[in-house]
Write an enzyme that holds these catalytic residues in place. Sequence first.
Site, short mmCIF file in Angstrom:
data_model
loop_
_atom_site.label_atom_id
_atom_site.label_comp_id
_atom_site.label_asym_id
_atom_site.label_seq_id
_atom_site.Cartn_x
_atom_site.Cartn_y
_atom_site.Cartn_z
N CYS A 20 65.61 -17.14 -22.71
CA CYS A 20 64.30 -16.70 -23.20
C CYS A 20 64.06 -15.20 -23.01
CB CYS A 20 63.19 -17.50 -22.54
SG CYS A 20 63.34 -19.26 -22.89
N HIS B 39 56.78 -13.60 -23.91
CA HIS B 39 57.55 -14.77 -24.32
C HIS B 39 56.61 -15.96 -24.29
CE1 HIS B 39 60.24 -18.04 -24.56
NE2 HIS B 39 60.12 -18.37 -23.29
N ASN C 110 57.82 -22.94 -27.90
CA ASN C 110 58.73 -22.01 -27.23
C ASN C 110 59.99 -21.84 -28.09
OD1 ASN C 110 60.61 -20.76 -25.57
ND2 ASN C 110 60.08 -21.93 -23.75
#
Length: 319
Positions: free
Chosen positions: A114, A246, A276
Site C-alpha cells: 500500500c 492511502h 482499499n
Amino acid sequence: MTLRAVIAGSGSALPKRRVSNEQLAETVDTSDEWIVERTGIKFRHIADDNETTASLGTEAARSALAAAGIDAGEIDLIVLATSTPNQTFPASATIIQTNLGIGDCTAFDVQAVCSGFLYALSVADNMLRGGAAKTALVIGSETFSRILDWEDRGTCVLFGDGAGAVVLKAEEGDSGVLASKLHADGRHNQLLYVDGGPSTTGTVGKLRMRGREVFRHAVVNLVAVMNEALEAAGLTSDDVDWVIPHQANRRILDATARKLGLAEDKVIITVDEHANTSAASIPLALDTAVRDGRIKRGDLLVLEAMGGGFTWGASVVRY
Ligand code: UT7
C-alpha cells in the site's frame, strides 16, 4: 533555482464493474451496516477477466499524459507500483510501455504494497533530480480482487481494483516534490501478507491480514512520518492544504487528521467509493480531487501511506 519533480498531470482508471456492500452481502456473511461503520466503504470496483493491472495502469497513464499535455514519446522513465502484476515477470511497467507505444526508456515495477506509490514517487523524484530522466510516468495499479480469499469476510470486503498515475517533469522552481520519508519494518511481515509466491509455494496465494493489529500501528506510524516529512521540507501541519492518504479505513484517516490537528475537510477521502486499492489509492484520490477542482496549482499536499511489510511513508508536494 532548485531542480524538482513537478506533477504535470494526473489520471486514473477504474474497472467497469462497481459492487455495493449490499451486493457483496448476497454471497459473503456481512452487511452494509458493518462495513460502513467499521471502514467507511460503500462501493468497490472489481476487474473483469479482460481488465488487468497493466490495462488499468495504461488507461490511467493515458489520462495523465492527456492532462499534462505531454506526448507519450517524451517519457523516459516508467515506475509502476504494484503488488498484483500481470505476471511474476516481466515487470508490468514494460507492458504499459508497449501499450503506450513508448520506445527505449527505463521501466520497472516497485513493490511496497500500500506504500508502493510513495516508494515509486520517491525513486522517480530522485532519478529526475539526479538527471537520470527528464519526464516520468509514476503509476499505481492493482487488481487485489485476484488475491482475495472470498471466504474470509474479514478481508474480502475491504479491497477494490483500480489505477492512478502522474506525469512528473524535472523543472526548476518552487513546485514539485519537496521531501519524502520512507520506512520499513519487516518484523511485522506476518500481520499483512500473501500466503503464496514463486519462490515458496509456487502459487500466487491469498491476502491474509490481522486487521486490528495493523490498525494499531497505522495511526502512530502515519502521524510520525507526516511530521517527519513536513519537518524535512521546513514546514508544519499549519501549511498543509490537502492530505491525500492511502485509503484503507475511514477511521484511520479521521484519527490521523485529528492527531495532526488538521480539519476533516482538508483530507481527501475516496475510500467510500473505491475501498482499499493498495498502491493505486493515493494517485486515484489525487486525481479525483484535481478533477473536481479541490486541489489547485500552488496547494501544499501531503501524501501518506502504510501497508504490508510494514512499509510506510509520506511525501510533501507543492502542486
Ligand atoms: O492497506 C493496508 C493497511 N490496512 C489497514 O490499514 C487495515 C487496518 N484494519 C482495519 O481497517 C480494521 O481492523 C478492520 C476493518 C479490518 C476490522 O475492523 P475491527 O473493528 O478491527 O474489527 P475486528 O476485526 O476486530 O472484528 C470485529 C468483529 C468480529 O466478530 P466478533 O469476534 O466480535 O464476534 C469479526 O468476526 O466483526 C466481525 N467481522 C465482520 N462482521 C461482518 C469481521 N469482518 C466482518 C464483516 N462483516 N465483513
